[in-house]
Design an enzyme around this catalytic site. Structure first.
Site, short mmCIF file in Angstrom:
data_model
loop_
_atom_site.label_atom_id
_atom_site.label_comp_id
_atom_site.label_asym_id
_atom_site.label_seq_id
_atom_site.Cartn_x
_atom_site.Cartn_y
_atom_site.Cartn_z
N ASN B 398 -10.19 53.66 -103.85
CA ASN B 398 -11.27 54.23 -104.65
C ASN B 398 -12.16 55.13 -103.80
OD1 ASN B 398 -13.27 54.83 -106.42
ND2 ASN B 398 -13.66 52.74 -107.09
N ASP B 399 -12.89 54.53 -102.87
CA ASP B 399 -13.83 55.33 -102.08
C ASP B 399 -13.14 56.48 -101.33
OD1 ASP B 399 -15.92 53.76 -102.90
OD2 ASP B 399 -15.75 52.39 -101.21
#
Lengths: 101, 472
Positions: B398-399
């Site tokens: 995600n990040d």
């Protein structure tokens, strides 16, 4: 050995470590940690000296305990590194795609 | 007994062991030479152990052999049974053992200095220099031990990954560290109380140092503890005047330090800010404007959509993250890439340096699933290829794909190098639900892009469904 020669070995080894570790491919960073962990258990040498010496029972038992801990690390560390490294494979030359699912 | 009258042969043997360890690390420069490297490590260790045993009067060989055998059985069984996803915990546990062993050796040397040849000539006192080195070794060892135990508990889920923030922790930690330094330097006066105080305080500080550090920063912590275990071994090497220990300690110490540096750079965080901890503690509140982002439109895709589009694609880049490890989806993923390759699709894997819970974690998992390592690329090597990619397939990351890192100065992950997935024609994003966010606790614009399809499901189940659709 006098302090200064030991220090020289240490400082030079730090430089060697620096250059050698930068040359490790990032794909192998996990095995790198596992193997450095195994070799840092060379501390077992101190543990063996302590357990080998007669005289002070307390020191001997502490030494033996340290031998157990360091051995877990040595055998476990090298074995798990070996297991990981065995998994890294290059692309098959003759693509054998239909493996068992 | 008097090893330190330095028998040149013994010194030479330890030097050879040290060189073997250097070659062990050197071998890891490529997967092709890595196994030979590991063997060098084993040879070096065997040389060190045998040399020590044959050059000392061993009063208790059977006990020692039993001790080694016990350790060997535990170690080998663990190494065989451990799952590759649990590697970070295992490494943390191993670090704690090195730390504890260093403490035990230090205490043993303190109790029986004669055996280690560190007594003043003709006297009963331990050499001043040796005492300081010993104090340092024991302190680093104890910090490594308790720090690694906490890291293990956090990684293994025995303890929440969320940072635990004590009030006034910076002042507390700095005072404790300063106290250790002072105590160690005072230790040239031989007082047993001082010695035990160093041991006790170091155990406590190791614990305090790691509890405020959150789960996302664990790759740095694990590397840092790796480094500490090396410095502990080096300090004991100074005490015992042992070249093998000093060389190894220096190697391991620098290795861990470099890995920590690489991890910090990959997150655009300073080492100090990671160590100070607290990252991710204020997640949720920090992202702000919660209500606004709930309403942003996003598209839901299905396994069939993904299968259809990827089959038609020319090239697909897969970005795995920690979520893939949690779902154990690596094998299904490899099957998916095989099916795609049968359809003539080019598939590459893109790995961010901080993907997973330790450096190189994803690479090991993919290797376990038989993904050839020449299909796996690092961030810098592949990032330019997203512009030509038909599909970016994000699974459990995600990040590391969040464009906010490039554009939003206020974002906690601003400046972190990320994958340019937004340049790909189509993005598939496997995620369990829309609610959860990355460890940094920030929303991700990629969810809401026109070319993005969210595949909301468990990563493994979703990939298996895609495989079914591909096989039809």
């Amino acid at each position: 050995m006098d302090f200064i020669s030991i220090l020289s070995i240490f400082v030079l080894a730090c430089f060697v470590g620096y250059y050698v570790v930068w040359s490790v491919t990032p794909a192998l960073h996990t095995p790198l940690m596992a193997v450095t962990n195994a070799i840092s258990s060379v501390i077992i040498v101190g543990a063996l000296v302590a357990s080998a010496a007669a005289g002070v029972p307390g020191a001997k038992w502490l030494g033996l305990a340290a031998v157990v801990l360091a051995s877990v690390n040595i055998f476990g560390g090298f074995a798990v590194t070996e297991r990981m490294l065995a998994m890294y494979k290059k692309k098959d030359k003759a693509p054998a795609k239909k493996e068992a699912k | 007994m008097e090893v330190h009258a330095v028998n040149p042969l013994v010194a030479f043997a330890y030097l050879v062991a040290g060189v073997c360890f250097i070659l062990a690390l050197r071998g890891l420069s490529s997967p092709a030479t890595s196994r030979a490297g590991n063997r060098y490590g084993m040879v070096g260790m065997a040389i060190a152990v045998v040399t020590t045993l044959v050059t000392h009067e061993v009063a208790s060989l059977p006990e020692i052999l039993v001790a080694i055998a016990i350790g060997a059985v535990i170690g080998l069984v663990t190494a065989r049974k451990i799952q590759m996803t649990q590697m970070p915990q295992l490494v943390a546990a191993f670090h704690s053992l090195v730390g504890l062993a260093a403490v035990l050796v230090g205490v043993a040397a303190y109790l029986n200095p004669g055996a280690f040849g560190i007594l003043e000539p003709g006297g009963l006192d331990i050499l001043k220099g040796s005492r300081i080195e010993m104090g340092l070794g024991v302190a680093i060892g104890a910090i490594t031990f308790s720090g690694s135990v906490i890291a293990f508990a956090k990684l293994n889920g025995n303890m929440s990954g969320a940072p635990i923030l004590l009030p006034g922790r910076h002042a507390l930690n700095l005072t404790a560290l300063a106290a250790i330094v002072i105590l160690v330097s005072l230790f040239h006066w031989d007082t047993p109380t001082l010695f035990w105080a160093i041991v006790a305080l170091s155990f406590v500080i190791g614990f305090l140092l790691i509890i405020p550090i959150g789960g996302a920063d664990m790759p740095v912590v694990v590397s840092m503890l790796n480094s500490y275990s090396g410095w502990a071994a080096a300090a004991m090497g100074f005490t015992l005047h042992n070249t093998a220990m000093i060389i190894t300690g220096a190697l391991v110490g620098s290795s861990g330090a470099i890995l920590s540096y690489i991890m910090c750079r990959a997150m655009n965080r300073s080492f100090v800010s990671v160590i100070a901890g607290g990252f991710g503690a204020d997640a949720g509140g920090a992202s702000g404007g919660g209500a606004a982002k709930e309403q942003r439109p996003w598209k839901r895709g299905s396994a069939e959509d993904a299968a259809f589009l990827m089959k038609e694609a020319e090239n697909v880049i897969v970005i795995p993250g920690y979520g893939m490890a949690v779902a154990q989806a690596q094998h299904a993923l490899r099957e998916m890439t095989d099916l795609l390759k049968e359809h003539g699709v080019g598939v590459k894997f893109a790995i961010h340096p901080v993907a997973g819970r330790m450096p190189g974690h994803m690479n090991v998992l993919l290797a376990e699933a038989n993904v050839p390592y020449d299909d796996v690329f690092e961030l810098e090597d592949i990032n330019s290829e997203f512009a030509q990619a038909d599909v970016a397939f994000i699974i459990g990351a995600n990040d590391v794909v969040n464009p906010a890192a490039k554009t939003e100065k206020s974002s906690p992950i601003y400046g972190m190098p990320v994958f340019d997935v937004d340049k790909a024609k189509t993005i598939f994003f496997i995620k369990r639900s829309m609610g959860g966010q990355g460890y940094a606790g920030v929303d991700n614009d990629v969810f809401y892009m026109d070319q993005t399809m969210m595949l909301l499901a468990d990563a493994k189940k979703m990939v298996e469904e895609i495989n079914k659709a591909l096989a039809d």
